[in-house]
Motif scaffolding. Structure first.
Motif, PDB file in Angstrom:
ATOM      1  N   LEU A   1       0.845  -1.189   0.000  1.00 31.15           N
ATOM      2  CA  LEU A   1       0.000   0.000   0.000  1.00 31.15           C
ATOM      3  C   LEU A   1       0.883   1.243   0.000  1.00 31.15           C
ATOM      4  O   LEU A   1       2.072   1.174   0.304  1.00 31.15           O
ATOM      5  N   LYS A   2       0.278   2.387  -0.331  1.00 29.17           N
ATOM      6  CA  LYS A   2       1.000   3.658  -0.300  1.00 29.17           C
ATOM      7  C   LYS A   2       0.465   4.512   0.842  1.00 29.17           C
ATOM      8  O   LYS A   2      -0.670   4.328   1.286  1.00 29.17           O
ATOM      9  N   GLY A   3       1.266   5.450   1.282  1.00 24.60           N
ATOM     10  CA  GLY A   3       0.830   6.350   2.338  1.00 24.60           C
ATOM     11  C   GLY A   3      -0.393   7.155   1.947  1.00 24.60           C
ATOM     12  O   GLY A   3      -1.159   7.602   2.805  1.00 24.60           O
ATOM     13  N   THR A   4      -0.597   7.356   0.639  1.00 22.76           N
ATOM     14  CA  THR A   4      -1.745   8.118   0.150  1.00 22.76           C
ATOM     15  C   THR A   4      -3.008   7.258   0.033  1.00 22.76           C
ATOM     16  O   THR A   4      -4.062   7.777  -0.331  1.00 22.76           O
ATOM     17  N   ASP A   5      -2.916   5.972   0.334  1.00 27.72           N
ATOM     18  CA  ASP A   5      -4.095   5.098   0.340  1.00 27.72           C
ATOM     19  C   ASP A   5      -4.860   5.281   1.651  1.00 27.72           C
ATOM     20  O   ASP A   5      -4.289   5.635   2.682  1.00 27.72           O
TER      21      ASP A   5
ATOM     22  N   LEU B   1      -5.956   8.626   5.844  1.00 25.09           N
ATOM     23  CA  LEU B   1      -4.841   8.143   5.022  1.00 25.09           C
ATOM     24  C   LEU B   1      -3.834   7.379   5.878  1.00 25.09           C
ATOM     25  O   LEU B   1      -3.631   7.682   7.052  1.00 25.09           O
ATOM     26  N   LEU B   2      -3.208   6.412   5.261  1.00 19.48           N
ATOM     27  CA  LEU B   2      -2.215   5.607   5.978  1.00 19.48           C
ATOM     28  C   LEU B   2      -1.035   6.459   6.441  1.00 19.48           C
ATOM     29  O   LEU B   2      -0.397   6.159   7.450  1.00 19.48           O
ATOM     30  N   SER B   3      -0.744   7.531   5.716  1.00 20.14           N
ATOM     31  CA  SER B   3       0.357   8.422   6.107  1.00 20.14           C
ATOM     32  C   SER B   3       0.094   9.112   7.444  1.00 20.14           C
ATOM     33  O   SER B   3       1.015   9.626   8.076  1.00 20.14           O
TER      34      SER B   3
ATOM     35  N   LYS C   1      -9.297   1.335   1.917  1.00 19.07           N
ATOM     36  CA  LYS C   1      -8.625   0.506   0.912  1.00 19.07           C
ATOM     37  C   LYS C   1      -7.778  -0.568   1.583  1.00 19.07           C
ATOM     38  O   LYS C   1      -7.761  -1.732   1.141  1.00 19.07           O
ATOM     39  N   ALA C   2      -7.090  -0.192   2.653  1.00 20.06           N
ATOM     40  CA  ALA C   2      -6.265  -1.168   3.376  1.00 20.06           C
ATOM     41  C   ALA C   2      -7.138  -2.307   3.894  1.00 20.06           C
ATOM     42  O   ALA C   2      -6.757  -3.481   3.800  1.00 20.06           O
ATOM     43  N   ALA C   3      -8.303  -1.973   4.444  1.00 16.45           N
ATOM     44  CA  ALA C   3      -9.205  -3.014   4.962  1.00 16.45           C
ATOM     45  C   ALA C   3      -9.663  -3.940   3.849  1.00 16.45           C
ATOM     46  O   ALA C   3      -9.727  -5.166   4.035  1.00 16.45           O
ATOM     47  N   ARG C   4      -9.980  -3.384   2.690  1.00 18.82           N
ATOM     48  CA  ARG C   4     -10.428  -4.216   1.556  1.00 18.82           C
ATOM     49  C   ARG C   4      -9.307  -5.145   1.100  1.00 18.82           C
ATOM     50  O   ARG C   4      -9.545  -6.321   0.806  1.00 18.82           O
TER      51      ARG C   4
ATOM     52  N   ALA D   1       6.367   4.835   1.115  1.00 18.42           N
ATOM     53  CA  ALA D   1       6.398   6.240   0.745  1.00 18.42           C
ATOM     54  C   ALA D   1       7.346   6.328  -0.439  1.00 18.42           C
ATOM     55  O   ALA D   1       8.543   6.068  -0.290  1.00 18.42           O
ATOM     56  N   GLU D   2       6.796   6.656  -1.610  1.00 20.67           N
ATOM     57  CA  GLU D   2       7.541   6.473  -2.858  1.00 20.67           C
ATOM     58  C   GLU D   2       7.849   4.972  -2.970  1.00 20.67           C
ATOM     59  O   GLU D   2       6.977   4.158  -2.923  1.00 20.67           O
ATOM     60  N   ARG D   3       9.126   4.617  -3.017  1.00 21.29           N
ATOM     61  CA  ARG D   3       9.477   3.187  -3.095  1.00 21.29           C
ATOM     62  C   ARG D   3      10.090   2.706  -1.787  1.00 21.29           C
ATOM     63  O   ARG D   3      10.622   1.601  -1.719  1.00 21.29           O
ATOM     64  N   GLN D   4      10.040   3.522  -0.748  1.00 24.42           N
ATOM     65  CA  GLN D   4      10.708   3.180   0.501  1.00 24.42           C
ATOM     66  C   GLN D   4       9.723   2.555   1.493  1.00 24.42           C
ATOM     67  O   GLN D   4       8.587   3.009   1.639  1.00 24.42           O
TER      68      GLN D   4
END
Length: 225
Positions: A17-21, A64-66, A25-28, A42-45
């Motif tokens: 997942l991305k921080g912007t998700d 958001l996950l971030s 969405k994470a639950a799904r 975060a990006e590719r990190q």
């Protein structure tokens, strides 16, 4: 036999997942991929894992996950580490999967516990069919013949063994044993009586102590999926 490394066992079916998700969405995705954790980037990190417990603590699915304080940001393996290390980390942290991270925290993928145990052999990949013990010891104290005798005195045999350096102490080693039994309580007690430190253990069933039960119960349901 060539050592099986974390990079050889990357599971390409489980996405990050991305921080912007959002948490929704994470639950799904947790439900869709039938996992208890997913990596967040975060990006590719690699930044950490979002877990089912994280979702239960936040009411707004649009969060958001971030915005979450993610856990397990330091829990990962390098691509060239042996899959035994994956099993150890998973048991120690009660995880279903372990992220694989390269240079500069670059995320490479995950290795699932089921895949790692399957690589160790079919006897341990299914519940009730063998066990794993990880011993930490000073290099000078290593004697596989002596350890094997202690195991055999408890009516069991070592099916496979692997020695690797202890990453936390250059003067110690870690010995990972695959046994032909999942009733390991007496074996562990014997090894500890003779001064061996049991760093981790996994068994599918049988006589287990309270501490071991707590360590592997969270993993057992995933292994049978």
């Amino acid at each position: 036999m060539q050592a099986m490394l974390a990079e050889d066992l990357l599971n390409e079916m489980i996405p990050p997942l991305k921080g912007t998700d959002s948490l929704g969405k994470a639950a799904r995705w947790l439900d869709e991929f039938r996992v208890g954790q997913l990596p967040v980037l975060a990006e590719r990190q690699y930044r950490g894992l979002v877990t089912e417990a994280d979702l239960a603590d936040v009411e707004n699915p649009d969060t958001l996950l971030s915005e979450l304080p993610l856990s397990f940001g330091e829990t990962f393996v390098r691509p060239d580490q042996h899959f035994f290390r994956v099993v150890e980390l998973a048991i120690e942290n009660k995880l279903q999967l372990v992220p694989v991270v390269g240079d500069d925290a670059a995320y490479l993928g995950v290795v699932t516990v089921a895949d790692a145990l399957a690589a160790f052999g079919p006897q341990v990949s299914a519940p009730g069919q063998g066990g794993i013990i990880v011993l930490s010891m000073a290099e000078r104290d290593y004697s596989l013949s002596q350890i094997s005798r202690y195991v055999e005195e408890n009516n069991a045999k070592i099916v496979n063994a692997y020695v690797m350096p202890d990453e936390l102490d250059p003067y110690r080693i870690r010995l990972t044993l695959k046994l032909n039994t999942d009733n390991m309580a007496r074996i562990v007690a014997t090894l500890e009586r003779f001064g061996y430190f049991v760093a981790a253990q996994f068994s599918g069933a049988g006589e287990v102590g309270e501490n071991e039960q707590e360590r592997y119960d969270g993993l057992l349901r995933y292994l049978s999926v």
